[in-house]
Scaffold this motif. Structure first.
Motif, mmCIF file in Angstrom:
data_model
loop_
_atom_site.group_PDB
_atom_site.id
_atom_site.type_symbol
_atom_site.label_atom_id
_atom_site.label_comp_id
_atom_site.label_asym_id
_atom_site.label_seq_id
_atom_site.Cartn_x
_atom_site.Cartn_y
_atom_site.Cartn_z
ATOM 1 N N ALA A 16 12.049 -24.306 -29.380
ATOM 2 C CA ALA A 16 11.147 -24.069 -28.248
ATOM 3 C C ALA A 16 11.257 -25.178 -27.204
ATOM 4 O O ALA A 16 11.150 -24.930 -26.000
ATOM 5 N N VAL A 17 11.463 -26.393 -27.675
ATOM 6 C CA VAL A 17 11.659 -27.528 -26.775
ATOM 7 C C VAL A 17 12.907 -28.274 -27.229
ATOM 8 O O VAL A 17 12.954 -28.773 -28.354
ATOM 9 N N LEU A 18 13.925 -28.308 -26.379
ATOM 10 C CA LEU A 18 15.162 -29.030 -26.681
ATOM 11 C C LEU A 18 15.193 -30.304 -25.848
ATOM 12 O O LEU A 18 15.408 -30.255 -24.632
ATOM 13 N N PRO A 19 14.952 -31.485 -26.467
ATOM 14 C CA PRO A 19 15.021 -32.733 -25.702
ATOM 15 C C PRO A 19 16.437 -32.942 -25.156
ATOM 16 O O PRO A 19 17.422 -32.650 -25.833
ATOM 17 N N MET A 20 16.537 -33.451 -23.939
ATOM 18 C CA MET A 20 17.838 -33.659 -23.322
ATOM 19 C C MET A 20 18.073 -35.147 -23.079
ATOM 20 O O MET A 20 17.128 -35.933 -22.968
ATOM 21 N N LYS A 21 19.323 -35.523 -23.028
ATOM 22 C CA LYS A 21 19.696 -36.935 -23.050
ATOM 23 C C LYS A 21 19.042 -37.746 -21.931
ATOM 24 O O LYS A 21 18.641 -38.884 -22.136
ATOM 25 N N CYS A 90 32.784 -19.558 -31.649
ATOM 26 C CA CYS A 90 33.011 -20.125 -30.319
ATOM 27 C C CYS A 90 31.718 -20.006 -29.536
ATOM 28 O O CYS A 90 31.137 -18.915 -29.451
ATOM 29 N N VAL A 91 31.259 -21.110 -28.969
ATOM 30 C CA VAL A 91 30.013 -21.092 -28.208
ATOM 31 C C VAL A 91 30.295 -21.269 -26.723
ATOM 32 O O VAL A 91 31.240 -21.948 -26.327
ATOM 33 N N ASN A 92 29.471 -20.628 -25.922
ATOM 34 C CA ASN A 92 29.487 -20.852 -24.483
ATOM 35 C C ASN A 92 28.602 -22.055 -24.183
ATOM 36 O O ASN A 92 27.487 -22.158 -24.682
ATOM 37 N N ALA A 93 29.092 -22.960 -23.361
ATOM 38 C CA ALA A 93 28.396 -24.229 -23.119
ATOM 39 C C ALA A 93 27.005 -24.009 -22.529
ATOM 40 O O ALA A 93 26.806 -23.171 -21.635
ATOM 41 N N LEU A 94 26.049 -24.771 -23.025
ATOM 42 C CA LEU A 94 24.746 -24.843 -22.373
ATOM 43 C C LEU A 94 24.967 -25.256 -20.917
ATOM 44 O O LEU A 94 25.787 -26.117 -20.617
ATOM 45 N N GLY A 95 24.263 -24.613 -19.996
ATOM 46 C CA GLY A 95 24.445 -24.912 -18.577
ATOM 47 C C GLY A 95 25.386 -23.963 -17.881
ATOM 48 O O GLY A 95 25.515 -23.998 -16.651
ATOM 49 N N SER A 96 26.050 -23.090 -18.650
ATOM 50 C CA SER A 96 26.992 -22.144 -18.082
ATOM 51 C C SER A 96 26.255 -20.895 -17.577
ATOM 52 O O SER A 96 25.030 -20.797 -17.669
ATOM 53 N N ASP A 117 16.215 -26.713 -10.355
ATOM 54 C CA ASP A 117 15.141 -27.153 -11.258
ATOM 55 C C ASP A 117 15.614 -27.234 -12.702
ATOM 56 O O ASP A 117 14.848 -27.674 -13.578
ATOM 57 N N PHE A 118 16.835 -26.800 -12.965
ATOM 58 C CA PHE A 118 17.366 -26.945 -14.325
ATOM 59 C C PHE A 118 17.450 -28.433 -14.658
ATOM 60 O O PHE A 118 17.816 -29.252 -13.813
ATOM 61 N N PRO A 119 17.112 -28.826 -15.898
ATOM 62 C CA PRO A 119 17.136 -30.248 -16.241
ATOM 63 C C PRO A 119 18.528 -30.858 -16.088
ATOM 64 O O PRO A 119 19.545 -30.172 -16.239
ATOM 65 N N ALA A 120 18.571 -32.143 -15.790
ATOM 66 C CA ALA A 120 19.845 -32.859 -15.714
ATOM 67 C C ALA A 120 20.610 -32.676 -17.016
ATOM 68 O O ALA A 120 20.077 -32.916 -18.101
ATOM 69 N N LEU A 121 21.855 -32.215 -16.902
ATOM 70 C CA LEU A 121 22.638 -31.803 -18.077
ATOM 71 C C LEU A 121 23.699 -32.832 -18.408
ATOM 72 O O LEU A 121 24.469 -33.255 -17.537
ATOM 73 N N SER A 122 23.772 -33.220 -19.679
ATOM 74 C CA SER A 122 24.820 -34.093 -20.205
ATOM 75 C C SER A 122 25.614 -33.329 -21.257
ATOM 76 O O SER A 122 25.118 -32.355 -21.839
ATOM 77 N N LEU A 123 26.838 -33.791 -21.508
ATOM 78 C CA LEU A 123 27.639 -33.128 -22.535
ATOM 79 C C LEU A 123 27.034 -33.308 -23.917
ATOM 80 O O LEU A 123 27.260 -32.494 -24.812
ATOM 81 N N GLU A 124 26.248 -34.351 -24.096
ATOM 82 C CA GLU A 124 25.528 -34.519 -25.353
ATOM 83 C C GLU A 124 24.548 -33.362 -25.575
ATOM 84 O O GLU A 124 24.323 -32.930 -26.717
ATOM 85 N N ASP A 125 23.957 -32.848 -24.496
ATOM 86 C CA ASP A 125 23.057 -31.691 -24.610
ATOM 87 C C ASP A 125 23.838 -30.438 -24.997
ATOM 88 O O ASP A 125 23.355 -29.607 -25.780
ATOM 89 N N VAL A 126 25.033 -30.298 -24.439
ATOM 90 C CA VAL A 126 25.898 -29.176 -24.810
ATOM 91 C C VAL A 126 26.222 -29.242 -26.302
ATOM 92 O O VAL A 126 26.203 -28.226 -27.004
#
Length: 373
Positions: A16-21, A90-96, A117-126
């Motif tokens: 429900a809540v995914l913390p991002m880097k 095979c997963v599609n990257a978060l943010g795609s 408004d999408f949160p700042a995305l890092s590859l660690e989040d992917v």
């Protein structure tokens, strides 16, 4: 604002809540994925593929979608990644915009697309989102984690953040950090999109779309994905026939290579969301394994923190975007951490995209490594 989801795509609901880097969090997100083969009783025959910036999760034909995928000759029964032996995800990257939550997705808090408004995305989040898929499938440890291009960067983040999560790793045309040349190219691509008046601070729609900016961005990318050797061999200085030139434009298309880039870009621009492109491109520039070193500066020391038994880092001699020294650096760093790591430079003329087309070279390398896994 459009998402482009292949038929047969499967979806995993993230926590429900995914913390991002970078301090924000994604709420009620999802990840798109596809699978091939069968997970065995021991659940120890799973392979995870992490992709480059633009591919979807449809790497090859499967029961849910019989259309050929972007890595069709590499994955499937009897292929180098043999789905008769392996259970492949095979997963599609978060943010795609290919099924996973990203800037083109609807923000449940507003009912409108996230846009900027999408949160700042890092590859660690992917990597975290991909790990959530693997966990939900009941896989405790991957037999192999395979990452291509941007996916190679994500794979390193995955292995670092989830120690012992994979027995082996294949890094294909990836890197442990973005080099200045790559950052410069991606910066120009993002600038081309943002300077298009139709981009409008991310508030565009199908009728007012930053097509010119996306075309320029894609052309810059395609130029770096292949090598000068291939451009010369395919096109030389061949000019367009007179009936294919725009005579009213004195600076219009004149050479075959220009026509190719234009056609390629036009096929792409309406098949990938501009804001998603901006977010994923920037996440690649931010990535740096040196952050995980004790001194925060040594890439090798950062890589040495990864725990994996065996690894293969494959590069291409003609790759200018992720040059060979970056794959050699990955092998050196993983070896410093105790892995049995091999660096394999291949002499393909196709540049960075060689892993997509030069299966005659990449197939045996990948197949032989997996056969001994």
């Amino acid at each position: 604002m459009t998402e482009f989801i292949p038929p047969g795509t499967l979806f995993h609901q993230l926590p429900a809540v995914l913390p991002m880097k970078r301090g924000d969090a994604l709420r009620n997100g999802r990840v798109a994925y596809e699978t091939w083969g069968t997970l065995n009783a021991a659940r120890d025959n799973a392979i995870l593929i992490l992709t480059g910036l633009s591919p979807d999760a449809h790497a090859a034909a499967n029961a849910g979608n019989q259309q050929p995928g972007w890595w069709e000759p590499m994955l499937g029964p009897g292929n180098p990644i043999d789905s008769d032996r392996w259970f492949v995800v095979c997963v599609n990257a978060l943010g795609s915009c290919k099924g996973s939550t990203g800037p083109a997705s609807i923000n449940p808090a507003t009912g409108e697309p996230y846009r900027l408004d999408f949160p700042a995305l890092s590859l660690e989040d992917v990597a975290d989102a991909a790990a959530s898929v693997v966990s939900a499938l009941g896989i405790e440890r991957l037999a192999c984690l395979i990452g291509n291009s941007m996916g190679g960067m994500c794979a390193l983040a995955y292995l670092l953040r989830y120690p012992g999560s994979a027995r082996s790793h294949i890094n294909i045309c990836g890197s442990a950090c973005a080099l200045p040349f790559s950052i410069a190219i991606r910066s120009l691509q993002r600038e081309a999109i943002r300077l298009d008046p139709a981009w409008n601070q991310g508030r565009y729609d199908d009728d007012h779309y930053p097509e010119a900016g996306m075309r320029m961005a894609r052309k810059l990318g395609v130029i770096t994905y292949r090598s000068a050797l291939e451009w010369d061999g395919r096109f030389g200085r061949v000019r367009l026939d007179s009936d294919r030139r725009a005579d009213e434009d004195p600076f219009g298309l004149e050479f075959e290579v220009e026509s190719y880039l234009e056609a390629h870009a036009r096929r792409f621009v309406r098949r990938f969301d501009p804001n998603c492109y901006l977010y994923l491109s920037r996440s690649m520039d931010w990535f740096d394994m040196a952050e995980y070193a004790p001194d925060g500066r040594d890439v090798i020391a950062g890589l040495a923190r990864i725990q994996v038994e065996r690894a293969l880092a494959i590069g291409v001699s003609t790759d200018i975007l992720f040059p060979l020294q970056q794959q050699e650096q990955i092998a050196d760093g993983l070896r410093a951490g105790g892995a049995e790591a091999t660096f394999l430079p291949l002499p393909s003329p196709q540049g960075h995209d060689a892993f997509l087309v030069d299966i005659a070279r990449f197939g045996p390398a990948v197949g032989d490594f997996l056969a001994s896994t």
